[in-house]
Write a protein that holds these residues in place. Structure first.
Motif, mmCIF file in Angstrom:
data_model
loop_
_atom_site.group_PDB
_atom_site.id
_atom_site.type_symbol
_atom_site.label_atom_id
_atom_site.label_comp_id
_atom_site.label_asym_id
_atom_site.label_seq_id
_atom_site.Cartn_x
_atom_site.Cartn_y
_atom_site.Cartn_z
ATOM 1 N N ILE A 130 -7.170 -4.507 -1.853
ATOM 2 C CA ILE A 130 -8.497 -4.961 -1.425
ATOM 3 C C ILE A 130 -8.542 -6.462 -1.150
ATOM 4 C CG2 ILE A 130 -10.955 -5.034 -2.032
ATOM 5 C CD1 ILE A 130 -10.406 -2.356 -3.568
ATOM 6 N N HIS A 131 -8.219 -7.272 -2.147
ATOM 7 C CA HIS A 131 -8.071 -8.707 -1.881
ATOM 8 C C HIS A 131 -7.254 -9.387 -2.977
ATOM 9 C CE1 HIS A 131 -12.210 -8.690 -3.906
ATOM 10 N NE2 HIS A 131 -11.432 -9.269 -4.769
ATOM 11 N N LYS A 176 -5.190 1.151 -1.857
ATOM 12 C CA LYS A 176 -5.732 0.064 -1.037
ATOM 13 C C LYS A 176 -5.438 -1.261 -1.713
ATOM 14 C CE LYS A 176 -9.816 2.279 0.860
ATOM 15 N NZ LYS A 176 -11.210 2.566 0.485
ATOM 16 N N GLN A 186 -8.539 -11.213 2.172
ATOM 17 C CA GLN A 186 -8.969 -9.814 2.251
ATOM 18 C C GLN A 186 -7.830 -8.964 2.798
ATOM 19 O OE1 GLN A 186 -11.745 -8.613 1.179
ATOM 20 N NE2 GLN A 186 -13.130 -10.372 1.014
ATOM 21 N N ARG A 187 -7.749 -7.724 2.320
ATOM 22 C CA ARG A 187 -6.765 -6.774 2.833
ATOM 23 C C ARG A 187 -5.358 -7.359 3.014
ATOM 24 N NH1 ARG A 187 -8.321 -1.309 3.382
ATOM 25 N NH2 ARG A 187 -10.434 -1.415 2.610
ATOM 26 N N LYS A 233 0.846 -1.196 0.000
ATOM 27 C CA LYS A 233 0.000 0.000 0.000
ATOM 28 C C LYS A 233 0.880 1.244 0.000
ATOM 29 C CE LYS A 233 -3.225 2.207 3.052
ATOM 30 N NZ LYS A 233 -4.143 2.081 4.176
#
Ligand code: GDP
Length: 455
Positions: free
Chosen positions: A386-387, A384, A399-400, A365
């Motif tokens: 995201i996944h 971001k 996720q993340r 990020k």
């Protein structure tokens, strides 16, 4: 950021009624246009195959081929004669490598094909991305020679990488040309062996659904433009398979999108640009808008290569616009559109599904890169992660994630410094494909899934 004026202007534009053309579509019955890319491991025979095909189709006359054969023999590389047809520069000829994407077009019974010949060498993969980011369909060339298929398909080979790349850039139509079968006596067993292993990989891992296979020889020319006599194969030849590719959408019916590739002449209230119509049609006196600047203009003149003044999707055009322009109103990477609910809304945040290439440091990020889309090149930030996605079935893996490593597919959010004109792949393929570069290398490529519009 959008100034209040631009914001207002945009709101008015979006609320305007859709464009309805009164003049008849003079080229409505035109052959569908297919942008075709040829990929495969180095030396699989891509250039030879396409060179021979173009010769069979009379796109290249015998004199040119003879000239190439002569030159090739003189420099001790006789077998490269057909490949030279596509390898344009002297440097490439010397090295026997296809370096850039040569553009050749030809017609089949029902299609107009623009050929993007992709190179297979490792360091030229970014050229391939540029090519596949424009492709509607692909031919994957496989070298059937004993031991060679294995090299291209297993560790270090480019066959899998190319196939995955095509898929992640939205190419779904694929024909596999099992080439150089002359070197294995047209062995049915060898063909089946290759077809079976590739089918498993292409359907289960890469996610292609209806791949077709054709046995060929680029050197001797079997099954290219004419069906051959083979006891174990009586299916279509390569050109028939090319003829059955379908254009992704009839883009002339779509909303107007002209990607500006060059600003050629700027006068006080008149600008001449060159660009490609990615969707829709345009002619003199049309009222248009330039994005992302949201400046209105009138088409004073437009013409494509053939001199036609009513221009359609697929045409490269010269466009003269009349309006009140500031120095940055229209630039390389701007997009010319019309008012209406299907206009393009400029933005600076996007959700992108991408695949990460062979990079040393994973993407985290906050990383800054260059974003490339149609003729556009701007700085951007990965804001971001995201996944991540399972490549073989498309399911969300994590996720993340804290980072995205090489070879991974993922959905991310990116942000540019200023508004730009790109849009979801599902709205316009050409304006929805993006690649990311950093330090002279392509680090990732993918498609825009969502535009996060400013409030
Ligand atoms: P590319 O790197 O994939 O574009 O491969 P080229 O078209 O440059 O071909 C690589 C080499 O394979 C050249 O020496 C060609 O002459 C040879 N070649 C290409 N197609 C065939 C084929 O069908 N049969 C045989 N025997 N050799 C081929």
């Amino acid at each position: 950021d959008l100034t209040a004026f631009r914001k207002n202007q945009l709101q008015t534009i979006v609320k305007a009624p859709s464009f309805a053309r009164k003049t008849p579509k003079s080229r409505a019955v035109d052959k569908q246009l297919i942008n075709l890319i040829v990929v495969g491991h180095v030396d699989a025979g891509k250039s030879t195959l396409m060179g021979h095909l173009l010769h069979d189709l009379d796109v290249i006359d015998s004199r040119t081929i003879d000239k190439f054969k002569h030159e090739a023999a003189r420099s001790g590389k006789a077998s490269f004669a057909y490949a030279w047809v596509l390898d344009e520069t002297e440097e490439e000829r010397q090295r026997g490598v296809t370096m850039d994407i040569g553009r050749t077009s030809f017609e089949t019974k029902n299609r107009r094909i623009v050929l993007l010949d992709a190179p297979g060498h490792k360091d030229f993969i970014s050229n391939m991305i540029t090519g596949s980011s424009q492709a509607d369909a692909a031919i994957l060339v496989i070298n059937a020679t004993t031991g060679e298929f294995e090299t291209g398909f297993e560790n270090g080979g480019q066959t899998k990488e190319h196939a995955l790349l095509l898929r992640s850039l939205g190419v779904t139509q694929l024909v596999v040309a099992v080439n150089k079968l002359d070197t294995v006596d047209w062995s049915f067993e060898r063909y089946e062996e290759i077809r079976n292993s590739l089918t498993v990989f292409l359907t289960r891992q890469a996610g292609f659904s209806k791949t077709k296979f054709v046995p060929v020889s680029g050197i001797t020319g079997e099954n290219l433009a004419k069906r051959m006599n083979l006891s174990w194969y009586d299916g279509p030849c390569l050109i028939e398979l090319i003829d059955s590719f379908v254009a992704p959408q009839p883009p002339s019916d779509g909303p107007l999108r002209i990607g500006v590739s060059d600003v050629l002449k700027v006068a006080s209230n008149q600008i001449v640009v060159s660009g490609k119509i990615e969707s829709g049609e345009v002619e003199k006196d049309d009222k248009v808008y330039v994005m992302p600047s949201v400046v209105s203009a009138t088409v004073k003149e437009c013409a494509n290569n053939d001199g036609s003044k009513h221009c359609f999707a697929g045409d490269y055009i010269l466009l003269t616009l009349q309006g009140v322009f500031e120095p940055d109103s229209i630039q390389t990477g701007s997009v010319v559109v019309r008012a209406g609910p299907d206009t393009l809304i400029p933005a600076k945040k996007f959700e992108v599904r991408l695949v990460v290439f062979d990079i040393a440091t994973p993407i985290i990020k906050g990383v800054k890169t260059e974003l490339y889309a149609h003729s556009l090149c701007v700085p951007c930030t990965f804001t971001k992660l995201i996944h991540t996605i399972n490549k073989s079935n498309g399911e969300v893996l994590k996720q993340r994630p804290r980072f995205i490593a090489k070879g991974t597919s993922a959905v991310v959010e990116i942000e540019t410094d200023h508004d730009i004109a790109i849009e979801p792949f599902t709205s316009c393929r050409a304006l929805g494909r993006v690649t990311f570069r950093s330090g002279g290398h392509t680090i990732a490529a993918g498609i825009v899934e969502r535009v996060i519009t400013p409030q």
